[in-house]
Design an enzyme around this catalytic site. Structure first.
Site: not given
Length: 316
Positions: A82, A84, A160, A248
């Protein structure tokens, strides 16, 4: 810190079910069902994250609404990881299970195989669902994967990228939706020195928002920064799975090192101390892109990986 070898961690949603309904926790499809893999990409800007939320536009909600238009019944999808609100994806993977009869009837009078028909019809249905935001969510392909495939539990790693422009001459308005405009110059060498100390199987509590009943142990396989030919800094982050907000938090902490606010050893010291405080700052979401999800090559390996990951989830 020398981490002992641990069981395979759960996926990047922190150990919670990817969605409700049948097969939500990764059970293998039965003999009267067909499991379908969808490779999807999306611009995270118009969505309030991946997971369904009442009254909000989400990636999962939009995809499931499009599937319901085609199949005339609710369909739940299971996602590799999932994302954000505001986070994008080029290589997200989901699966869904269809009745064998539903699958066989998809082509209708067409000579095209069900995979091509489903992908084509989904693109049309998504245009109806998204209206003015058509194109923000695209189904790149639909395939029947090898037996044992589970989008979430079979995954070996997620990768990522994060794009940073640290000089005003690089602040391109046409790319501001996927780029952090950072107001201080960054030392990429310092950032890489700090990032390299975090690689391996570690407890990333200092860089996660922990969830009850889930582990914060992850195997960080790549965490590096490069200044590309256009001068923009790109972070590359790959792990077997990610805790909530982990990427992050890692990038946000590395920025402090790159600016010279903290020493390169600071990230490693925080990891060892398992510290979460006011210095644990999240980098903005909009430059973060899920680039790719990696899976084993054979059906037997897919099933084994899924079994191992589900077993760990049940044990925490």
């Amino acid at each position: 810190m020398t981490a002992e070898k641990a069981p395979v961690p759960v996926s990047g949603n922190g150990g919670l079910p990817a969605s409700g309904g049948p097969h939500a926790l990764g059970e293998t499809a039965g003999p009267d069902r067909v499991r379908v893999r969808l490779d999807v990409a999306y611009d995270g800007g118009p969505f309030s994250g991946w997971a369904v939320q009442p009254g909000l536009r989400t990636v999962q909600g939009s995809l499931e609404e499009a599937l319901e238009l085609i199949l005339r019944r609710p369909v739940r999808v299971v996602v590799a990881g999932r994302t954000d609100a505001g986070v994008h994806a080029r290589g997200q993977v989901v699966h869904l299970d269809l009745e064998a009869g539903e699958w066989a009837s998809l082509p209708r009078r067409s000579d095209s195989p069900p995979e091509e028909v489903l992908a084509r019809r989904l693109r049309g249905a998504l245009s109806r669902v998204l209206a003015e935001e058509t194109g923000a969510l695209e189904v790149r392909r639909a395939v029947v994967p090898p037996a044992g495939f589970d989008a979430r539990f079979s995954a070996l790693w997620r990768r990522y990228s994060y794009r940073i422009a640290d000089r005003p001459e690089q602040w391109d308005p046409t790319l501001r939706g996927i780029t952090l405009w950072h107001k201080a110059p960054l030392d990429v060498g310092r950032m890489n020195g700090a990032a390299a100390q975090l690689l391996g199987l570690r407890d990333f509590l200092a860089f996660c928002k922990p969830r009850e009943g889930s582990t914060t142990v992850r195997e960080l396989q790549d965490f590096s920064f490069e200044r590309t030919h256009d001068g923009v800094v790109v972070a590359h982050v790959r792990a077997d799975a990610f805790c909530h907000n982990m990427v992050r938090a890692l990038v946000g902490s590395a920025l402090r090192v790159g600016e010279g606010i903290e020493r390169p050893e600071w990230l490693h010291e925080r990891m060892l101390a398992r510290v979460r405080d006011a210095k644990t700052r999240l980098a903005p979401a909009h430059p973060l892109v899920l680039e790719e999800v990696g899976y084993p090559e054979t059906g037997a390996e897919l099933a084994l990986r899924a079994e191992q990951t589900r077993a760990l989830r049940d044990s925490v």
